[in-house]
Write a protein that holds these residues in place. Structure first.
Motif, PDB file in Angstrom:
ATOM      1  N   ALA A   1       0.797  -1.147   0.115  1.00 58.55           N
ATOM      2  CA  ALA A   1      -0.069  -0.002   0.112  1.00 58.55           C
ATOM      3  C   ALA A   1       0.883   1.076  -0.041  1.00 58.55           C
ATOM      4  O   ALA A   1       0.617   2.310  -0.661  1.00 58.55           O
ATOM      5  CB  ALA A   1      -0.830  -0.040   0.964  1.00 58.55           C
ATOM      6  N   ALA A   2       2.160   1.225   0.526  1.00 54.46           N
ATOM      7  CA  ALA A   2       2.783   2.476   0.615  1.00 54.46           C
ATOM      8  C   ALA A   2       3.604   2.374  -0.321  1.00 54.46           C
ATOM      9  O   ALA A   2       3.833   3.565  -1.151  1.00 54.46           O
ATOM     10  CB  ALA A   2       3.865   2.037   1.998  1.00 54.46           C
ATOM     11  N   MET A   3       4.018   1.408  -1.252  1.00 53.46           N
ATOM     12  CA  MET A   3       4.526   1.248  -2.353  1.00 53.46           C
ATOM     13  C   MET A   3       3.584   2.002  -3.410  1.00 53.46           C
ATOM     14  O   MET A   3       3.908   2.980  -4.294  1.00 53.46           O
ATOM     15  CB  MET A   3       4.845  -0.009  -3.006  1.00 53.46           C
ATOM     16  N   GLU A   4       2.330   1.616  -3.388  1.00 51.67           N
ATOM     17  CA  GLU A   4       1.240   2.325  -4.179  1.00 51.67           C
ATOM     18  C   GLU A   4       0.959   3.776  -4.084  1.00 51.67           C
ATOM     19  O   GLU A   4       0.720   4.573  -4.864  1.00 51.67           O
ATOM     20  CB  GLU A   4       0.048   1.467  -4.181  1.00 51.67           C
ATOM     21  N   ALA A   5       1.207   4.112  -2.803  1.00 52.01           N
ATOM     22  CA  ALA A   5       1.042   5.484  -2.252  1.00 52.01           C
ATOM     23  C   ALA A   5       2.266   6.284  -3.108  1.00 52.01           C
ATOM     24  O   ALA A   5       1.784   7.443  -3.499  1.00 52.01           O
ATOM     25  CB  ALA A   5       1.198   5.944  -0.972  1.00 52.01           C
ATOM     26  N   SER A   6       3.457   5.702  -3.054  1.00 51.91           N
ATOM     27  CA  SER A   6       4.473   6.349  -3.881  1.00 51.91           C
ATOM     28  C   SER A   6       4.181   6.781  -5.325  1.00 51.91           C
ATOM     29  O   SER A   6       4.608   7.881  -5.763  1.00 51.91           O
ATOM     30  CB  SER A   6       5.826   5.824  -3.731  1.00 51.91           C
ATOM     31  N   ILE A   7       3.615   5.697  -5.828  1.00 52.16           N
ATOM     32  CA  ILE A   7       3.351   5.782  -7.430  1.00 52.16           C
ATOM     33  C   ILE A   7       2.109   6.519  -7.377  1.00 52.16           C
ATOM     34  O   ILE A   7       2.007   7.713  -8.516  1.00 52.16           O
ATOM     35  CB  ILE A   7       3.084   4.242  -7.990  1.00 52.16           C
ATOM     36  N   ALA A   8       0.849   6.185  -6.822  1.00 52.68           N
ATOM     37  CA  ALA A   8      -0.343   6.950  -6.967  1.00 52.68           C
ATOM     38  C   ALA A   8      -0.042   8.687  -7.105  1.00 52.68           C
ATOM     39  O   ALA A   8      -0.786   9.437  -7.655  1.00 52.68           O
ATOM     40  CB  ALA A   8      -1.262   6.911  -6.047  1.00 52.68           C
ATOM     41  N   ASN A   9       0.601   9.203  -6.083  1.00 53.71           N
ATOM     42  CA  ASN A   9       1.027  10.449  -5.707  1.00 53.71           C
ATOM     43  C   ASN A   9       1.920  11.299  -6.539  1.00 53.71           C
ATOM     44  O   ASN A   9       2.087  12.390  -6.516  1.00 53.71           O
ATOM     45  CB  ASN A   9       1.281  10.650  -4.149  1.00 53.71           C
ATOM     46  N   SER A  10       2.680  10.552  -7.164  1.00 54.42           N
ATOM     47  CA  SER A  10       3.672  10.888  -8.058  1.00 54.42           C
ATOM     48  C   SER A  10       3.560  10.937  -9.516  1.00 54.42           C
ATOM     49  O   SER A  10       3.786  11.774 -10.240  1.00 54.42           O
ATOM     50  CB  SER A  10       4.927  10.396  -7.738  1.00 54.42           C
ATOM     51  N   VAL A  11       2.887   9.861 -10.009  1.00 51.75           N
ATOM     52  CA  VAL A  11       2.755   9.613 -11.421  1.00 51.75           C
ATOM     53  C   VAL A  11       1.562  10.274 -11.923  1.00 51.75           C
ATOM     54  O   VAL A  11       0.428  10.222 -11.435  1.00 51.75           O
ATOM     55  CB  VAL A  11       2.632   8.216 -11.598  1.00 51.75           C
ATOM     56  N   GLU A  12       1.575  10.936 -12.953  1.00 51.35           N
ATOM     57  CA  GLU A  12       0.397  11.453 -13.726  1.00 51.35           C
ATOM     58  C   GLU A  12       0.277  10.890 -15.115  1.00 51.35           C
ATOM     59  O   GLU A  12       1.545  10.255 -15.637  1.00 51.35           O
ATOM     60  CB  GLU A  12       0.540  13.065 -13.951  1.00 51.35           C
ATOM     61  N   PRO A  13      -0.884  10.791 -15.715  1.00 52.18           N
ATOM     62  CA  PRO A  13      -0.830  10.101 -16.779  1.00 52.18           C
ATOM     63  C   PRO A  13      -0.062  10.493 -17.989  1.00 52.18           C
ATOM     64  O   PRO A  13       0.109  11.585 -18.050  1.00 52.18           O
ATOM     65  CB  PRO A  13      -2.210  10.075 -17.325  1.00 52.18           C
ATOM     66  N   GLY A  14       0.745   9.535 -18.615  1.00 45.93           N
ATOM     67  CA  GLY A  14       1.794  10.079 -19.732  1.00 45.93           C
ATOM     68  C   GLY A  14       3.073  10.177 -19.102  1.00 45.93           C
ATOM     69  O   GLY A  14       4.098  10.251 -19.938  1.00 45.93           O
TER      70      GLY A  14
END
Lengths: 389, 389
Positions: free
Chosen positions: B86-99
């Protein structure tokens, strides 16, 4: 290795604390509620591996007991590894595909949260709205379904912000005409008020551990039925959430036991015991107990002159909202109750913020002695403020 | 209410179980690891409300101690309400924008997971690849950055599937040339091997509770620096994950204390105690202890003729992978160790599945007596199978 040691450690944030010494509280707010002592003892057991045969066996037990509490045969019935909002998000993430029309019944704070979540997963969100304290009639629901033809209808069975129970009987029959999946928030109902996933035709449901189940927050019951499973299997793209992807999670919780993520094993020890106690008591007895103690509370509050927000017919047995008497600072009153008596009650949320108190009687805390203690203190403290009717 | 009682309760899934009786295990696999007894006792404390002043104070303590353990001043430094993934996903979800171009260093199972997650958040994912057991050189990283100009570079500091440590010194300097954020998986390194978020210029990092911190799994350290915070503030759309949205979470963990979700309060009691113990010991002492016991294990394994997968220079002090000796059924061997001695060791994942054992010495379990007991049993059992060099 040498290079690793070149960097000096900074001790700016190295605080030295005493051992933990959290206060003892009687939690009579909207949740968390107090956990059963047996559940707390289970949390303190040494962890075991998430692929240990003993743990895999515990998973099977938890799933089976959850099916009983949910009154469902659903294959995918698991505790999600997070708190209730994670289970809420699991229900949205696994059912919504971009562009899907999702119709949400909004009559409080948690309906609003469903709107926000569905929007993040690319849904075309439509709402039915009702003021806090009211629910939706079958006629309103029928009309909205005919207007929007949604892929999913989301309703909040127990709106924790207002104390309203949304009747669900007959809703699935309406949904079936438009091929709509029925998604239901049961955070404040599971284990405490009558709930029949299969008989009521609910396709997706979620709850939490810290209310009707008498376990601390941290793992959250979730169930999805065959039609929702089919929609998941048919979707074009991957679920837009890895942690909560039921196609991956089911490979761990199902027969294959394929590693997905490291489970919160101790939280699952806790919910296993919480469910065992509920199986022992039986859901009918638990439902009756919640009803009995809620009625005792309602009578008492009304004798003190407090006005309840919700009509009795749709009032939750788990959570009661009462208007704060005129002239009383509701926030200061609640804070004094916490500081001086160790009792937590809740304030209002959304449109009811500042206007109401929320009293919870959930799971282990739904007991007549708690009701009587609370009523006695309210009487004494309101009298002291000259606010007794 | 009458209608609610018309439906008969089904008892098909109402099983009657004995009280929980999970076995005692010594967890010397890839995790979870055994928790410190003090931490387990904290888990059993009665829950308090997630907005209780005592709980808000505990949150401040946890954040401050996390900053010490991470060696960072980052404002947004919190335990995520889920396990490491979940923490891994938090790091991705909060930093990645589509594209966004996201470059992932893949040298094992968890790099592969980052690819899957980034893809779900609409990233244009590129990879650098290395066989399991190897790490990336600064030259390779420079070349890949120049080729892909990524918005984010994701590296696994401690690859739990292979036992490799990825050196991070100098990487941020390369990233700064292309304006790239550095995202690092520290699941198997935090609290156990040297890690300096700020000095090494790491922008986003995540870990777990059940390894270096000696707490059961269930809440997971996460930290994001100013550049990552800026990217979050500047993003065009909402974070595509409600539960893990740091712009909402920071309103709860920051000064405002605005309710987001009900926190897993008991897990936070546990991590508070785990961090307190680590502040008491000091990270240098904890790192030295892990190094010392790892070296003791390596010497012992090699004396038994076992070949280690990873070169000493980049071998983790928390997790050691060793090839299973020829002629030994690795899975049956591990299962016998679990059933007969109550000791868990891990098997291989991905390309190393069936080929290696994984031995973990993490947090409370990094102790010489555990090393000696494990080595004694390996010697005895390999000798019994004629597999001793």
């Amino acid at each position: 290795m040498a290079s690793l040691n070149l960097q000096a450690v900074c001790n700016d944030h190295r605080i030295q604390l005493d051992p933990i010494n959290t206060p003892s509280r009687l939690l009579l707010g909207p949740g968390p509620s107090n956990a059963h002592p047996t559940v707390l003892q289970a949390l303190a057991r040494p962890p075991i591996g998430h692929l240990d045969p003993a743990y895999l066996n515990l998973m099977t037990e938890v799933q089976e007991m959850l099916r009983y509490v949910w009154q469902t045969d659903n294959r995918i019935t698991i505790p999600v590894s997070g708190t209730g909002s994670a289970a809420m998000e699991a229900s949205i993430a696994n059912s919504v595909e971009p562009g899907d029309v999702v119709l949400v019944g909004v009559n409080g704070y948690f309906g609003r949260r469903l709107v926000d979540m569905a929007d993040r997963y690319g849904a075309d969100v439509r709402t039915m709205e009702r003021p806090m304290g009211q629910c939706f009639s079958l006629d309103e629901i029928r009309l909205a379904l005919e207007t929007h033809h949604p892929a999913i209808l989301a309703l909040v069975h127990a709106e924790t912000s207002s104390g309203v129970r949304q009747p669900l009987e007959g809703v699935a029959e309406l949904c079936s005409r438009s091929g709509t999946l029925l998604l239901v928030d049961c955070v404040t109902s599971l284990g405490a008020i009558p709930l029949f996933l299969d008989a009521w035709g609910v396709d997706l449901a979620y709850s939490c551990s810290q209310k009707g189940l008498s376990c601390p927050p941290g793992c959250s019951p979730f169930s999805m039925g065959p039609r929702a499973e089919q929609k998941l299997a048919d979707r074009k793209g991957k679920v837009a959430n890895w942690y909560l992807d039921m196609s991956l999670l089911n490979a761990y919780w199902g027969c294959d036991r394929v590693y997905h993520h490291t489970a919160p094993v101790n939280m699952n020890f806790g919910i296993r015991e919480a469910l065992r106690l509920l199986c022992e008591e039986g859901v009918e007895a638990a439902w009756a107990r919640h009803r009995h103690n809620a009625e005792r509370l309602w009578d008492g509050l009304q004798s003190l002159g407090l006005r309840l927000v919700v009509d009795e017919e749709i009032r939750l047995h788990t959570l009661t909202t009462a208007y704060i008497p005129e002239g009383v600072d509701g926030k200061a009153f609640a804070r004094a109750l916490l500081d001086e008596e160790g009792i937590e009650i809740g304030g209002g949320l959304g449109d009811l913020a500042g206007k109401v108190w929320r009293f919870g009687l959930m799971g282990h805390n739904s007991r007549s002695e708690h009701v009587d203690r609370l009523l006695g203190l309210l009487k004494q403290r309101l009298a002291a403020q000259g606010a007794l009717a």
